[in-house]
Design a protein around this motif. Structure first.
Motif, PDB file in Angstrom:
ATOM      1  N   PRO A 121     -22.995  63.805 117.619  1.00 44.11           N
ATOM      2  CA  PRO A 121     -22.261  64.847 117.083  1.00 44.11           C
ATOM      3  C   PRO A 121     -20.719  63.895 116.246  1.00 44.11           C
ATOM      4  CG  PRO A 121     -22.833  66.238 118.329  1.00 44.11           C
ATOM      5  CD  PRO A 121     -22.884  65.262 119.194  1.00 44.11           C
ATOM      6  N   ILE A 122     -20.241  64.004 115.663  1.00 45.05           N
ATOM      7  CA  ILE A 122     -19.675  63.673 114.718  1.00 45.05           C
ATOM      8  C   ILE A 122     -19.163  64.888 113.873  1.00 45.05           C
ATOM      9  CG2 ILE A 122     -19.836  61.369 113.412  1.00 45.05           C
ATOM     10  CD1 ILE A 122     -17.178  60.421 114.098  1.00 45.05           C
ATOM     11  N   PRO A 123     -18.495  66.036 114.159  1.00 44.18           N
ATOM     12  CA  PRO A 123     -18.339  66.702 112.451  1.00 44.18           C
ATOM     13  C   PRO A 123     -17.265  66.266 112.455  1.00 44.18           C
ATOM     14  CG  PRO A 123     -17.711  67.896 114.468  1.00 44.18           C
ATOM     15  CD  PRO A 123     -18.490  66.450 115.563  1.00 44.18           C
ATOM     16  N   ARG A 124     -17.822  66.025 110.601  1.00 41.77           N
ATOM     17  CA  ARG A 124     -16.453  65.031 110.038  1.00 41.77           C
ATOM     18  C   ARG A 124     -16.476  66.526 108.244  1.00 41.77           C
ATOM     19  NH1 ARG A 124     -16.758  59.667 109.270  1.00 41.77           N
ATOM     20  NH2 ARG A 124     -14.243  60.392 107.969  1.00 41.77           N
ATOM     21  N   PRO A 125     -15.494  67.113 107.520  1.00 53.43           N
ATOM     22  CA  PRO A 125     -15.800  67.783 106.364  1.00 53.43           C
ATOM     23  C   PRO A 125     -16.952  66.898 105.658  1.00 53.43           C
ATOM     24  CG  PRO A 125     -13.814  66.855 106.780  1.00 53.43           C
ATOM     25  CD  PRO A 125     -14.085  66.078 107.967  1.00 53.43           C
ATOM     26  N   ILE A 126     -18.054  67.552 104.574  1.00 50.05           N
ATOM     27  CA  ILE A 126     -18.516  67.902 104.258  1.00 50.05           C
ATOM     28  C   ILE A 126     -18.254  66.945 103.005  1.00 50.05           C
ATOM     29  CG2 ILE A 126     -20.869  68.352 103.048  1.00 50.05           C
ATOM     30  CD1 ILE A 126     -21.077  70.507 105.658  1.00 50.05           C
ATOM     31  N   SER A 127     -18.588  66.288 101.960  1.00 49.53           N
ATOM     32  CA  SER A 127     -17.788  64.972 100.868  1.00 49.53           C
ATOM     33  C   SER A 127     -18.905  66.215  99.399  1.00 49.53           C
ATOM     34  CB  SER A 127     -17.977  64.055 101.335  1.00 49.53           C
ATOM     35  OG  SER A 127     -18.278  63.287  99.811  1.00 49.53           O
ATOM     36  N   LEU A 128     -18.756  66.777  98.459  1.00 50.07           N
ATOM     37  CA  LEU A 128     -19.268  66.970  98.114  1.00 50.07           C
ATOM     38  C   LEU A 128     -18.997  66.357  96.693  1.00 50.07           C
ATOM     39  CD1 LEU A 128     -19.041  70.857  98.107  1.00 50.07           C
ATOM     40  CD2 LEU A 128     -20.675  69.178  99.173  1.00 50.07           C
ATOM     41  N   LYS A 129     -20.313  66.733  95.664  1.00 55.23           N
ATOM     42  CA  LYS A 129     -19.513  65.105  94.227  1.00 55.23           C
ATOM     43  C   LYS A 129     -19.897  66.670  93.444  1.00 55.23           C
ATOM     44  CE  LYS A 129     -21.873  62.002  95.349  1.00 55.23           C
ATOM     45  NZ  LYS A 129     -22.019  61.616  96.710  1.00 55.23           N
ATOM     46  N   ASN A 130     -19.195  65.935  92.108  1.00 64.13           N
ATOM     47  CA  ASN A 130     -19.251  66.859  90.625  1.00 64.13           C
ATOM     48  C   ASN A 130     -20.125  67.929  90.839  1.00 64.13           C
ATOM     49  OD1 ASN A 130     -18.584  64.625  90.128  1.00 64.13           O
ATOM     50  ND2 ASN A 130     -20.035  63.061  90.321  1.00 64.13           N
ATOM     51  N   ARG A 131     -21.085  68.172  90.161  1.00 66.19           N
ATOM     52  CA  ARG A 131     -21.742  69.827  89.672  1.00 66.19           C
ATOM     53  C   ARG A 131     -22.105  70.788  91.396  1.00 66.19           C
ATOM     54  NH1 ARG A 131     -26.503  70.445  86.156  1.00 66.19           N
ATOM     55  NH2 ARG A 131     -26.933  68.120  87.843  1.00 66.19           N
ATOM     56  N   SER A 132     -22.111  69.644  92.502  1.00 67.79           N
ATOM     57  CA  SER A 132     -22.703  70.251  93.889  1.00 67.79           C
ATOM     58  C   SER A 132     -21.488  71.079  94.478  1.00 67.79           C
ATOM     59  CB  SER A 132     -22.886  69.100  94.783  1.00 67.79           C
ATOM     60  OG  SER A 132     -22.134  68.630  95.080  1.00 67.79           O
ATOM     61  N   ILE A 133     -19.750  70.622  94.468  1.00 66.71           N
ATOM     62  CA  ILE A 133     -19.151  70.719  93.787  1.00 66.71           C
ATOM     63  C   ILE A 133     -18.887  72.802  93.898  1.00 66.71           C
ATOM     64  CG2 ILE A 133     -16.341  71.273  94.089  1.00 66.71           C
ATOM     65  CD1 ILE A 133     -15.961  68.521  93.544  1.00 66.71           C
ATOM     66  N   ASP A 134     -19.134  73.141  92.346  1.00 68.75           N
ATOM     67  CA  ASP A 134     -19.093  74.262  92.067  1.00 68.75           C
ATOM     68  C   ASP A 134     -20.116  74.870  92.934  1.00 68.75           C
ATOM     69  OD1 ASP A 134     -17.054  74.375  90.614  1.00 68.75           O
ATOM     70  OD2 ASP A 134     -18.421  73.957  89.094  1.00 68.75           O
ATOM     71  N   THR A 135     -21.529  74.390  92.624  1.00 66.98           N
ATOM     72  CA  THR A 135     -22.721  74.976  93.643  1.00 66.98           C
ATOM     73  C   THR A 135     -22.673  75.335  94.994  1.00 66.98           C
ATOM     74  OG1 THR A 135     -24.388  73.734  91.976  1.00 66.98           O
ATOM     75  CG2 THR A 135     -24.886  74.244  94.343  1.00 66.98           C
ATOM     76  N   ILE A 136     -21.868  74.748  95.905  1.00 68.73           N
ATOM     77  CA  ILE A 136     -21.105  75.064  97.054  1.00 68.73           C
ATOM     78  C   ILE A 136     -20.294  76.467  97.548  1.00 68.73           C
ATOM     79  CG2 ILE A 136     -20.276  74.612  99.406  1.00 68.73           C
ATOM     80  CD1 ILE A 136     -23.466  73.888  98.666  1.00 68.73           C
ATOM     81  N   ALA A 137     -19.656  76.382  96.654  1.00 67.32           N
ATOM     82  CA  ALA A 137     -18.523  77.008  96.163  1.00 67.32           C
ATOM     83  C   ALA A 137     -19.082  78.766  95.942  1.00 67.32           C
ATOM     84  CB  ALA A 137     -17.588  76.935  95.122  1.00 67.32           C
ATOM     85  N   ARG A 138     -19.966  78.545  94.795  1.00 69.45           N
ATOM     86  CA  ARG A 138     -20.752  80.120  94.871  1.00 69.45           C
ATOM     87  C   ARG A 138     -22.006  80.525  96.504  1.00 69.45           C
ATOM     88  NH1 ARG A 138     -21.512  77.493  89.577  1.00 69.45           N
ATOM     89  NH2 ARG A 138     -23.589  76.826  90.350  1.00 69.45           N
TER      90      ARG A 138
END
Lengths: 303, 98
Positions: free
Chosen positions: A171-188
């Motif tokens: 493991p090397i757990p670090r922040p998950i990088s989201l782009k563009n529409r996926s930001i709102d998708t994951i926020a919801r």
């Protein structure tokens, strides 16, 4: 001590002075930066990561700093430095935190050759690792965040560190990088997610990062056995499909996705062969229905 | 021109391979290249590996036909020849006289 236990002033003092030393899975990193967006990004997105002492060894010494000269004042920029040397072209100062993340990815892929490193998200259930190798735009990180939101342990959003015998992923757990529409998708999809600032107009579009769960960070020393290799492909509106993938095809996709396969030569081949030997391989197409996608992964994880 | 040339592997000791579902992936330590070969490519490589000093094309076609339980007709010979040409491009196989 973890980052969340550092007072904001102490975090800034370390970043602008001796450096903030963090444990990132198998590597220790020293970070310096005067940028407030780097400090706030680290405070939020690395809140659960272990802070190392000033005397602890650092594998990487990195900095995100403004260049000298007038660019400090006019259209300010940020530079990524490794061991004091500038890497990459400067980016707008507003992109200092994503630049740190991309720079850390570079450090790991260029130096951690004790592993075979694959461009892949990695998640874990019951000690078994799921690899999602994929090029940008395939929906890998969106799917990764959705699985983490529903209880899969995050080993990495970006880099699979495979032991050279091919039997463990580190493991090397670090922040998950989201782009563009996926930001709102994951926020919801994941209302409780800690999501950092949205940084627009980067080379990848708008980017934002999601904090890895505390459990994933605390269990960063627990490697997992590769069990599934799934090639994800996001296709807007497509019906979900999980299809068995011939192992030779999966093998060649992993070769294409490995950053340092050529460094290892025959050992790299053997590592990937062992990984594929021990894994069920699939191609996965999804059209954005994340609950349905997570349910599909939960089903084969429990089988 | 020899109507029935023999073929052999270029560097058998440099090859490491793994097979799944009758297909083959292999790594060539000489070139550093990794290849994915079809079922027929796998069969040809296996036959060449069994005859390090070389095997004539006609014998190669017969051997593959026998293993597959089919007849060594002209169509199979043509496909095997194309496969050998491809393996030669990949620097995996070579005519013995070359």
């Amino acid at each position: 001590m973890i980052v969340a236990e550092l007072a904001a002033a102490e975090l800034r003092r370390r970043l602008t002075g001796p450096g903030l030393r963090l444990r990132l899975g198998p590597v220790a990193t020293e970070i310096r930066s005067p940028f407030a967006v780097v400090a706030s990004g680290l405070a939020l997105l690395y809140a659960k990561h272990e802070v190392l002492g000033a005397g602890d060894f650092a594998d990487f010494r990195v900095a995100v700093e403004p260049p000298f000269g007038v660019r400090r004042f006019v259209a300010p920029q940020a530079l990524f430095k490794f061991d004091g040397n500038t890497r990459f072209r400067p980016l707008p100062a507003a992109q200092a935190f994503p630049l740190l993340e991309w720079g850390l990815n570079w450090c790991i892929t260029m130096h951690c050759h004790q592993y075979l490193i694959i461009h892949s998200a990695v998640l874990e259930r019951n000690g078994r690792a799921l690899l999602l190798p994929a090029p940008p735009g395939s929906g890998k990180s969106t799917l990764c965040a959705a699985l983490v939101a529903r209880g899969w342990r995050l080993l990495s959003d970006e880099l699979a560190l495979v032991e050279l015998d091919g039997t463990r992923v580190v493991p090397i757990p670090r922040p998950i990088s989201l782009k563009n529409r996926s930001i709102d998708t994951i926020a919801r999809f994941w209302p409780d997610a800690a999501i950092g600032d949205v940084v627009p107009d980067t080379l990848k579009g708008s980017v934002a990062h999601v904090r890895p769960p505390a459990d994933s960070v605390q269990r960063a020393r627990e490697s997992a056995v590769p069990a599934w290799v799934v090639l994800p492909r996001y296709e807007n509106g497509a019906a979900m499909e999980l299809a068995a993938l011939p192992k030779c095809d999966a093998f060649m996709r992993l070769v294409d996705s490995a950053f340092n396969y050529s460094v290892h030569g025959r050992a790299g081949f053997d590592a990937l062969a062992a990984l594929v030997d021990g894994s069920d391989c699939y191609a996965f197409t999804y059209g954005g229905a994340l609950d349905e996608a997570v349910a599909a992964f939960d089903r084969f994880a429990s089988s | 021109m020899n109507p029935d040339p023999s073929w052999r592997l270029v560097a058998p000791d440099a090859l490491v391979s793994r097979s799944w579902d009758d297909e083959l992936v292999l790594y060539n330590d000489v070139t550093g290249d990794t290849h994915h070969l079809s079922v027929l490519g796998h069969a040809v490589m296996t036959m060449l590996a069994s005859r390090p000093s070389g095997i004539a094309l006609a014998a190669l076609v017969r051997g593959i036909a026998d293993d597959a339980g089919t007849s060594a007709d002209g169509e199979l010979a043509e496909v095997v020849e194309r496969t050998l040409a491809h393996l030669a491009e990949l620097r995996l196989a070579t005519p013995v006289s070359a």
